[in-house]
Design an enzyme around this catalytic site. Structure first.
Site, mmCIF file in Angstrom:
data_model
loop_
_atom_site.group_PDB
_atom_site.id
_atom_site.type_symbol
_atom_site.label_atom_id
_atom_site.label_comp_id
_atom_site.label_asym_id
_atom_site.label_seq_id
_atom_site.Cartn_x
_atom_site.Cartn_y
_atom_site.Cartn_z
ATOM 1 N N TYR A 68 -8.553 4.554 7.019
ATOM 2 C CA TYR A 68 -7.689 4.126 5.923
ATOM 3 C C TYR A 68 -6.288 3.936 6.487
ATOM 4 O O TYR A 68 -6.118 3.806 7.708
ATOM 5 C CB TYR A 68 -7.782 5.238 4.857
ATOM 6 C CG TYR A 68 -7.219 4.899 3.512
ATOM 7 C CD1 TYR A 68 -7.703 3.818 2.788
ATOM 8 C CD2 TYR A 68 -6.212 5.676 2.946
ATOM 9 C CE1 TYR A 68 -7.178 3.519 1.537
ATOM 10 C CE2 TYR A 68 -5.688 5.384 1.696
ATOM 11 C CZ TYR A 68 -6.174 4.304 1.003
ATOM 12 O OH TYR A 68 -5.652 4.006 -0.229
ATOM 13 N N ARG B 121 -1.665 -9.967 0.147
ATOM 14 C CA ARG B 121 -0.634 -8.939 0.379
ATOM 15 C C ARG B 121 -1.333 -7.675 0.852
ATOM 16 O O ARG B 121 -1.559 -6.744 0.087
ATOM 17 C CB ARG B 121 0.149 -8.698 -0.924
ATOM 18 C CG ARG B 121 1.434 -7.961 -0.746
ATOM 19 C CD ARG B 121 1.476 -6.705 -1.601
ATOM 20 N NE ARG B 121 0.572 -5.690 -1.101
ATOM 21 C CZ ARG B 121 0.157 -4.635 -1.790
ATOM 22 N NH1 ARG B 121 0.511 -4.470 -3.022
ATOM 23 N NH2 ARG B 121 -0.654 -3.734 -1.254
ATOM 24 N N LYS C 217 -11.515 1.068 1.273
ATOM 25 C CA LYS C 217 -11.386 1.667 -0.065
ATOM 26 C C LYS C 217 -12.752 2.157 -0.551
ATOM 27 O O LYS C 217 -12.868 3.223 -1.142
ATOM 28 C CB LYS C 217 -10.831 0.643 -1.063
ATOM 29 C CG LYS C 217 -9.391 0.229 -0.791
ATOM 30 C CD LYS C 217 -8.385 1.137 -1.476
ATOM 31 C CE LYS C 217 -6.966 0.788 -1.049
ATOM 32 N NZ LYS C 217 -5.961 1.723 -1.567
ATOM 33 N N GLU D 59 -7.443 -5.409 -5.346
ATOM 34 C CA GLU D 59 -6.716 -4.721 -4.285
ATOM 35 C C GLU D 59 -5.911 -5.717 -3.459
ATOM 36 O O GLU D 59 -6.446 -6.737 -2.994
ATOM 37 C CB GLU D 59 -7.733 -4.002 -3.386
ATOM 38 C CG GLU D 59 -7.136 -2.983 -2.463
ATOM 39 C CD GLU D 59 -6.599 -1.732 -3.158
ATOM 40 O OE1 GLU D 59 -7.349 -1.097 -3.927
ATOM 41 O OE2 GLU D 59 -5.426 -1.397 -2.914
ATOM 42 N N ASP D 60 -4.669 -5.433 -3.285
ATOM 43 C CA ASP D 60 -3.798 -6.165 -2.366
ATOM 44 C C ASP D 60 -3.746 -7.673 -2.611
ATOM 45 O O ASP D 60 -3.738 -8.486 -1.675
ATOM 46 C CB ASP D 60 -4.174 -5.831 -0.908
ATOM 47 C CG ASP D 60 -3.846 -4.371 -0.581
ATOM 48 O OD1 ASP D 60 -3.470 -3.626 -1.513
ATOM 49 O OD2 ASP D 60 -3.962 -3.971 0.582
ATOM 50 N N ASP E 143 -5.554 -1.317 -8.368
ATOM 51 C CA ASP E 143 -5.200 -0.097 -7.651
ATOM 52 C C ASP E 143 -3.718 -0.046 -7.314
ATOM 53 O O ASP E 143 -3.089 1.011 -7.377
ATOM 54 C CB ASP E 143 -6.036 -0.077 -6.362
ATOM 55 C CG ASP E 143 -5.973 1.247 -5.653
ATOM 56 O OD1 ASP E 143 -5.845 2.281 -6.327
ATOM 57 O OD2 ASP E 143 -6.072 1.249 -4.415
ATOM 58 N N ASP E 144 -3.155 -1.188 -6.949
ATOM 59 C CA ASP E 144 -1.766 -1.215 -6.504
ATOM 60 C C ASP E 144 -0.796 -1.031 -7.670
ATOM 61 O O ASP E 144 0.263 -0.445 -7.512
ATOM 62 C CB ASP E 144 -1.477 -2.532 -5.774
ATOM 63 C CG ASP E 144 -2.434 -2.696 -4.606
ATOM 64 O OD1 ASP E 144 -2.398 -1.861 -3.700
ATOM 65 O OD2 ASP E 144 -3.263 -3.641 -4.631
ATOM 66 N N ASN F 272 3.163 0.985 2.749
ATOM 67 C CA ASN F 272 2.151 1.199 3.796
ATOM 68 C C ASN F 272 2.051 -0.023 4.698
ATOM 69 O O ASN F 272 2.376 -1.116 4.273
ATOM 70 C CB ASN F 272 0.791 1.427 3.127
ATOM 71 C CG ASN F 272 0.794 2.684 2.288
ATOM 72 O OD1 ASN F 272 1.209 3.736 2.734
ATOM 73 N ND2 ASN F 272 0.336 2.558 1.051
ATOM 74 N N ASN G 174 -0.581 8.660 -2.124
ATOM 75 C CA ASN G 174 -1.406 7.461 -1.921
ATOM 76 C C ASN G 174 -2.448 7.386 -3.029
ATOM 77 O O ASN G 174 -3.017 8.417 -3.423
ATOM 78 C CB ASN G 174 -2.089 7.531 -0.552
ATOM 79 C CG ASN G 174 -2.738 6.209 -0.193
ATOM 80 O OD1 ASN G 174 -3.707 5.795 -0.817
ATOM 81 N ND2 ASN G 174 -2.185 5.534 0.805
HETATM 82 O O1 LIG Z 1 -4.125 1.178 0.842
HETATM 83 C C1 LIG Z 1 -3.235 2.042 0.713
HETATM 84 O O2 LIG Z 1 -3.005 2.905 1.549
HETATM 85 C C2 LIG Z 1 -2.442 2.086 -0.563
HETATM 86 C C3 LIG Z 1 -2.418 0.764 -1.184
HETATM 87 O O3 LIG Z 1 -3.193 0.443 -2.054
HETATM 88 C C4 LIG Z 1 -1.491 -0.240 -0.635
HETATM 89 O O4 LIG Z 1 -0.578 0.088 0.114
HETATM 90 O O5 LIG Z 1 -1.700 -1.403 -0.966
HETATM 91 MG MG LIG Z 2 -3.547 -1.645 -2.052
#
Ligand SMILES: O=C([O-])CC(=O)C(=O)O
Ligand SMILES: [Mg+2]
Length: 636
Positions: free
Chosen positions: A184, A237, A255, A327-328, A350-351, A492, A536
């Site tokens: 991770y 992103r 994840k 995610e992202d 999640d973000d 991160n 986190n």
């Molecule tokens: O993945 C991680 O450590 C936390 C998160 O969702 C990010 O930074 O986008």
């Molecule tokens: Mg993320």
């Protein structure tokens, strides 16, 4: 013994009940499927008893074997087992012999017992030693310690996941503190940057613009049918690293490993997906090893149509209760997708939401050290994207809940700085919609340090994605305003963290209450040891998802995020507080996840959003009973 019965694995928990024993050997329920049927119209499966086929690799048999299908409690369909029909267009078979050793879901390596080796055509294929799973774990840890470079450890872990899934999870669960930074953040960030070069085997589904019009068929190519969680990214992103296109796949894979290791969702129910609409990363477009589409990102209608087809296909293929974790995604798409699909699908960003929930939990715990309620504090954010505005909104909601003031009023204690400076009313017309609620009346201020001096926050939160932006001046300003400044550097991976733990403690003369998104080690300052918290979303999403799954929730509600925060904060023990911790150690994460899951599920039942009825009496116990165990099963 019929060869087929040798090729079936009957575990010692639960699934044995599905099978009957005949002549001291298991009678296997077998489904026969016609091969060669078209993707879109698989021929129906027919059930038979017994059958024969020797060591099966591409054989026309489907053995009905699933992990731990019987769980304690009165609620049906915990694992979606009431979805009976397998609809993959091709046959799944469980192998024996040589193929068994290459099947990551069933391989045990040297841990196959003499009896199993005999019964499953493994004799001679393994050296004579029989090793326990614990010894295997010990050996792999020993091997991992030999690697100097984190990326090598990452690759070794991915290889293990691809060769022996249960051992991978046992290793990860038993050594979670040590291995989380490998699978991770921060290492997964580097892995995504170099994904094209280190890519060996696909670990999830790639859905690109090329698949437009046939996404449903693509989903059917995935071997597992009973999916409960999808983590999907479009790679625009990735952490704070920007647009990594198709190489963002490392994130959904990572994840989902945590969904299993930390939240106990079984691996076969997890599906990582990367949507490839191109990339605007010039370096990748020129990289000969890049694995994605070589074109600039699709936007507007082209993007929306692909995403819409995807969301429709997911629901069509997996039903109403599959959780889709975004995610992202880049800000502009993240907020829109959440708003658009929040009312029709079980979606969670999640973000925006996971990060908000974990930060709120940390703040609730931090107030034990600092005193006062949320409403007594003033918050300043650097970064007004998904995480920043998501956290700000959840804090405002909790404040409003605690004090009975309208949420609009609560927002006034919270200030955000973006790349153009403090978000103030005079900028309102040019602000993206998600920033507008945070525009308050004030003179414009461009520099963060000036904003700190003027706004006088008690809490400073970094969500900018830009490293080293909490300078010495910024931290010193926080420390001169507050006896115990709360400073969270959440971006991160580590390279993007707004400051290091050491900087936060040193520049505040050891007074900061500090947490970061990526892990930092212990810091010694003035003969005192400081333990930085890791704020986190990994604390939240595995338990949160489990809570949704076990209650059969069909929609995510903000109240569930508050429930998750409260559960996490309540898991910080007196002993943790005495050590200066605002988050409990990850070592206990499965227990923590069970509590989060229980609180989230309770909220789902209370809101009438749960479909698994009746509600189990003890939700924590029930959550624990649902969790996947990586211990090897005995094969008869
Ligand atoms: O993945 C991680 O450590 C936390 C998160 O969702 C990010 O930074 O986008
Ligand atoms: Mg993320």
């Amino acid at each position: 013994m019929s060869s087929l019965s040798r090729s079936s694995f009957l575990g010692n928990s639960g699934i044995g009940e599905t099978f009957s024993k005949a002549h001291g050997r298991p009678a296997v329920r077998v489904r026969v499927v016609a091969l060669g049927s078209s993707n879109s119209h698989p021929r129906p499966l027919k059930e038979t008893k017994g059958a024969s086929n020797p060591t099966t690799t591409s054989a026309s048999v489907v053995t009905e074997v699933d992990s731990k299908s019987a769980v304690a409690g009165s609620v049906a369909d915990v694992y979606g087992n009431d979805q009976l029909v397998e609809e993959t267009p091709w046959a799944v078979s469980v192998a024996s012999g040589y193929s068994l050793l290459r099947d990551p879901h069933h391989n045990k390596g040297l841990a196959f017992s003499e009896r199993e080796r005999d019964a499953h055509y493994l004799c001679g294929l393994l050296p004579p030693t029989v090793a326990s799973q614990d010894l295997q774990v010990k050996k792999i840890m020993h091997n991992l310690w030999q690697y100097q470079v984190p990326l090598q450890k990452y690759m070794a872990m991915m290889d293990l996941q691809e060769t022996n899934e249960r051992l991978f999870y046992k290793l990860l669960i038993d050594n979670v503190e040590e291995l989380l930074p490998v699978v991770y953040t921060p290492t997964v960030g580097e892995a995504c940057q170099k994904y094209g070069s280190i890519f060996r085997r696909p670990q999830g589904l790639f859905i690109s613009l090329k698949e437009k019009g046939k996404i449903l068929e693509v989903l059917k190519n995935w071997p597992q049918r009973r999916i409960q969680v999808i983590v999907v990214t479009d790679g625009e992103r990735i952490l704070g690293l920007g647009d990594l296109g198709c190489q963002g796949m490392g994130i959904p894979v990572g994840k989902l490993s945590l969904y299993t290791a930390l939240g106990g969702v079984r691996p076969s129910a997890c599906l990582p997906i990367t949507i490839d609409v191109g990339t605007n990363n010039e370096k990748l477009l020129k990289d000969e090893f890049y694995i994605g589409l070589r074109r600039r990102r699709a936007t507007g209608e082209e993007y929306d149509e692909l995403l819409d087809e995807f969301m429709t296909a997911v629901k069509q293929n997996y039903g109403e209760k599959v959780l889709i974790q975004f995610e992202d995604f880049a800000n502009h798409n993240a907020f829109e997708l959440l708003a658009k699909y929040g009312t029709t699908h079980l979606v969670f960003n999640d973000d925006i939401q996971g990060t908000a929930s974990v930060v709120l939990a940390g703040l609730i715990a931090a107030l034990k050290f600092v005193g006062g309620t949320l409403a007594d504090h003033k918050f300043l954010f650097l970064g007004a994207g998904e995480a920043g505005t998501g956290i700000a909104e959840l804090i405002a909601r909790e404040m409003s809940k605690q004090t009975n003031v309208p949420v609009e009023e609560a927002r006034k204690n919270i200030w955000l700085v973006d790349s153009k400076g403090l978000i103030v009313n005079s900028r309102k017309d040019s602000l993206q919609h998600f920033k507008q609620p945070w525009a308050h009346e004030h003179n414009p201020i461009t520099e963060l340090v000036d904003a700190v001096k003027v706004i006088k926050p008690t809490v400073l939160i970094g969500t900018s994605g830009v490293g080293r932006t909490f300078t010495k001046d910024v931290i010193k300003a926080m420390a001169s305003l507050n006896e115990k400044p709360i400073i969270f550097a959440l971006s991160n991976p580590t390279s993007q963290s707004e400051c290091t733990a050491e900087e936060a403690y040193t520049w505040s003369q050891g007074r900061a209450i500090f947490a970061s998104g990526s892990p930092f080690g212990l810091v010694e300052y003035n003969r005192k040891t400081f333990v930085p918290g890791q704020a986190n979303n990994a604390y939240i999403f595995p338990g949160f998802g489990l809570g949704l799954i076990m209650s059969g929730a069909i929609r995510v509600h903000d109240e569930m995020l508050l429930a998750a925060s409260e559960a996490l904060a309540s898991q910080v023990t007196e002993e943790n507080f005495n050590r200066g911790l605002i988050y409990p150690p990850f070592t206990n994460i499965r227990k923590i996840s069970a509590h989060i899951a229980a609180n989230v599920a309770a909220k789902a039942y209370e809101l009438g959003l749960a479909t698994h009825l009746p509600q189990p009496r003890d939700l924590v116990k029930y959550a624990e009973s649902c969790m996947y165990s990586p211990t090897y099963r005995s094969y008869r």
